[in-house]
Design a protein around this motif. Structure first.
Motif, mmCIF file in Angstrom:
data_model
loop_
_atom_site.group_PDB
_atom_site.id
_atom_site.type_symbol
_atom_site.label_atom_id
_atom_site.label_comp_id
_atom_site.label_asym_id
_atom_site.label_seq_id
_atom_site.Cartn_x
_atom_site.Cartn_y
_atom_site.Cartn_z
ATOM 1 N N TYR A 143 -11.315 -1.279 12.417
ATOM 2 C CA TYR A 143 -9.912 -1.584 12.752
ATOM 3 C C TYR A 143 -9.297 -0.409 13.507
ATOM 4 C CZ TYR A 143 -4.965 -2.778 12.240
ATOM 5 O OH TYR A 143 -3.652 -3.070 12.487
ATOM 6 N N GLY A 144 -9.660 0.810 13.107
ATOM 7 C CA GLY A 144 -9.127 2.017 13.763
ATOM 8 C C GLY A 144 -9.451 2.023 15.244
ATOM 9 N N GLY A 153 -9.730 -1.714 8.259
ATOM 10 C CA GLY A 153 -8.651 -2.394 7.540
ATOM 11 C C GLY A 153 -8.752 -3.882 7.770
ATOM 12 N N PRO A 154 -8.074 -4.668 6.939
ATOM 13 C CA PRO A 154 -8.261 -6.118 6.979
ATOM 14 C C PRO A 154 -7.437 -6.850 8.037
ATOM 15 C CG PRO A 154 -6.814 -5.515 5.166
ATOM 16 C CD PRO A 154 -7.206 -4.236 5.837
ATOM 17 N N ALA A 155 -6.499 -6.194 8.698
ATOM 18 C CA ALA A 155 -5.580 -6.905 9.593
ATOM 19 C C ALA A 155 -6.207 -7.154 10.971
ATOM 20 C CB ALA A 155 -4.295 -6.089 9.759
ATOM 21 N N SER A 156 -5.491 -7.963 11.777
ATOM 22 C CA SER A 156 -5.818 -8.124 13.197
ATOM 23 C C SER A 156 -4.779 -7.337 13.973
ATOM 24 C CB SER A 156 -5.705 -9.589 13.613
ATOM 25 O OG SER A 156 -6.799 -10.297 13.117
ATOM 26 N N GLY A 163 3.205 -7.701 12.259
ATOM 27 C CA GLY A 163 3.267 -6.882 11.049
ATOM 28 C C GLY A 163 1.998 -6.096 10.782
ATOM 29 N N ALA A 164 1.027 -6.176 11.697
ATOM 30 C CA ALA A 164 -0.218 -5.418 11.488
ATOM 31 C C ALA A 164 0.097 -3.918 11.538
ATOM 32 C CB ALA A 164 -1.226 -5.773 12.581
ATOM 33 N N PRO A 165 -0.603 -3.124 10.721
ATOM 34 C CA PRO A 165 -0.356 -1.682 10.745
ATOM 35 C C PRO A 165 -0.556 -1.147 12.166
ATOM 36 C CG PRO A 165 -1.901 -2.242 9.007
ATOM 37 C CD PRO A 165 -1.655 -3.499 9.792
ATOM 38 N N ALA A 166 0.426 -0.396 12.613
ATOM 39 C CA ALA A 166 0.405 0.044 14.012
ATOM 40 C C ALA A 166 -0.039 1.501 14.127
ATOM 41 C CB ALA A 166 1.801 -0.117 14.600
#
Ligand code: XMP
Length: 561
Positions: free
Chosen positions: A128-129, A100-103, A108-111
């Motif tokens: 990311y996983g 995924g693109p987040a850090s 707010g990053a997917p938790a």
């Protein structure tokens, strides 16, 4: 930040040769970030053994799901924020967290729902996983000074269960800037690369695994093997998901749904409706009636092929409606592309309704309608089920709501390449299994800037036939997403023999693509282009010029209108 391309889509070097141009596998899946349903109503006919892939927004998460299936294990792609109970209700054998693109440390990053780790099911994080797992469990993830994008050398220090039996030095595909610097307590670091001190981790006691690189892309040569090890050695899955098992399973489900009811199916000649029809026919035989509306806008011999395949070879009850005259009448004077589409769509509905009415009403009326909905449609349309989801499908023109059918959707769990495999398993001829996409409004939307008259359609049909013939002879048909001709309402001057001619221009268009969202013009070999052009000019007296469309999508579209 992490994400990876499915494959590097390198176009030809621009030297006009075919080299490297047609080397893309046509079996790619949607490059669209899947707009996953918030709460998918139900698993699409999941078999007993399934892997859940949770999508953290990686652009190619669907590919992970597909690679799992390639290993012979059914998988479902679900949004990462799906409530834990819904994931647990599926009783997965394993869970994979996508890229995924987040850090992970960004607000707010997917938790990660920690409950996932309490389900007693192995968890594998990819990119990311993995960072998410490491971050949540007390390891160190930080932005690195340099990113790692593309091929990397992986050094395996400790194979663990995932990398066992594989070379200690191997290539992998990376796509990240954030990096794992320290594994969480209890984890073993298995591998590293020049930019990733920790590129794979495992904690066998808790059955949690992570890999920074992307096993789902072809540039990780051992990727499929790594996924297989996770599925079989860690999750204990039995790799039995196959085209044959799908056929068996779907036949049983169709029989359960339909009972003794009657079923109708609109056949377009495309692979989805063909495979769906054949599955239903296998399941309930003559309770099925297929309706094939020949609008006169098909390619050469296509109508006859559909009729002979279904009626003669497979003995499927088939109503074939020759509606060319009706459609051409509706197209008279229509030039504007959307007006053409509307005219064709509306007439299609009228013809289909008329045929359905003949089969419905009174005793033994038709209750079920077969639709070739695919898993990618399910993902993209929000995952709903039931009659409300009759979609305005191009190929059937969008059936109106008052056609009250219950839907039979035997392809709902399948990706396109699996549909093809099922088609082959059912004995569908190759040319139907591998048929390139063809627009529902047919050749009419390839006559641009003018009316789709019978005369023009015939010229275009013949030109298209030559194109298909030569592309197939060159062995390129399957490699191309689409190859076709366009006939603009334009004439140009030429000279043939000693005579001046004033004829049509045929545009040759061939594209490679994974999903039609983007496309690249195919660098067809010059010799092939020459053969195509000279055959068209020699064989079609109305044509005196052939041009090649070298526009990619974007900025162009695949079709001209
Ligand atoms: P474009 O031209 O938008 O096309 O790049 C993307 C894909 O969709 C197909 N297409 C259609 N299919 N009815 C269809 O069934 C249509 O009206 C239609 N218009 C485009 C096109 O062939 C390509 O595969």
């Amino acid at each position: 930040m992490s994400d990876a391309p499915e494959r590097p889509l390198t176009a030809a070097a621009g030297d006009g040769s075919a080299a490297g141009v047609l080397d893309r596998s046509p079996d790619g899946q949607s490059a669209e970030a899947a707009a996953l349903p918030d709460s998918p109503a139900s698993a699409p006919t999941a078999p007993a053994e399934a892997i859940v892939v949770l999508d953290y927004g990686g652009q190619y998460s669907q590919l992970i799901a597909r690679r799992v299936r390639d290993c012979g294990v059914f998988s479902e792609l679900l949004p990462h924020h799906l409530p834990l109970e819904e994931i647990a209700a599926r009783r997965p054998r394993g869970i994979i967290l996508s890229g995924g693109p987040a850090s992970v440390y960004a607000q707010g990053a997917p938790a990660l729902d920690r409950g996932l780790l309490e389900l007693g099911v192995p968890v594998l994080g990819i990119c990311y996983g993995m960072q998410l797992l490491v971050h949540e469990l007390g390891g160190r993830v930080e932005e690195a000074e340099v990113g790692e994008f593309g091929r990397s050398d992986l050094h395996v220090a400790e194979p663990g269960v995932l990398l066992a039996g594989m070379p200690h030095e191997q290539t992998c595909w990376m796509s990240h800037r954030d990096t794992v610097f320290e594994p969480p307590p209890g984890f073993t670091a298995l591998a590293s690369s020049s930019a990733s001190p920790v590129a794979a981790v495992e904690d066998r006691a808790r059955d949690i695994y992570g890999i920074q690189f992307h096993p789902e892309v072809v540039h990780t040569p051992y990727g499929q093997q790594i996924l297989t090890r996770f599925l079989t050695e860690v999750c204990g899955c039995d790799p039995t998901w196959s085209a044959a098992s799908i056929v068996e399973d779907q036949i049983r489900r169709i029989r359960e749904q339909v009972g003794h009811g009657r079923v109708i199916c609109g056949l377009s000649g495309g692979v989805d409706s063909s495979v769906a029809a054949l599955l239903v026919h296998r399941a309930v035989g003559e309770q099925l009636t297929c309706v094939f509306v020949d609008h006169g806008l098909m390619r050469k011999d296509e109508g006859e092929q559909v009729i002979s395949t279904f009626r003669d070879t497979f003995k499927v009850p088939l109503v074939a409606v020759d509606a060319e005259t009706r459609f051409l009448a509706k197209l008279e004077g229509v030039v504007e592309p959307e007006a053409k589409r509307k005219a064709i769509g509306a007439e299609f509905i009228r013809v289909f309704e008329e045929e359905a009415a003949k089969l419905t009403g009174g005793e033994g009326s038709v209750r079920f309608l077969v639709q070739g909905t695919l898993y990618s449609d399910v993902i993209e349309s929000g995952g709903g089920t039931g009659a409300a989801t009759i979609k305005s499908h191009h190929n059937v023109g969008g059936l109106p709501d008052d056609l009250q059918f219950e839907l039979v959707e035997p392809l709902r769990a399948l990706f396109k390449d699996e549909v093809r495999a099922v088609g082959a398993e059912l004995g569908l001829p190759e040319r139907l299994v591998w048929r390139q996409p063809f627009p529902g409004p047919g050749l009419a939307i390839r006559i641009v800037g003018g009316e789709a008259t019978k005369e023009r359609l015939d010229v275009l049909r013949e030109a298209d036939h030559i194109m298909q013939d030569e592309i197939s002879n060159a062995g390129l048909y399957r490699e191309l997403w689409q190859s076709f001709c366009v006939l603009p309402d334009v004439r140009t001057v030429g000279v043939q023999g000693d005579e001046r001619t004033y004829g049509y221009v045929v545009v040759v268009r061939a594209v490679t693509s994974d999903d039609a969202m983007t496309a690249d013009w195919a660098r067809l070999p010059y010799d092939l282009l020459e053969t195509i052009a000279s055959r068209m000019i020699n064989e079609l007296r109305e044509v005196n010029r052939v041009v090649l469309d070298i526009t990619s999508k974007p900025p162009g579209t695949i079709e001209w209108e």
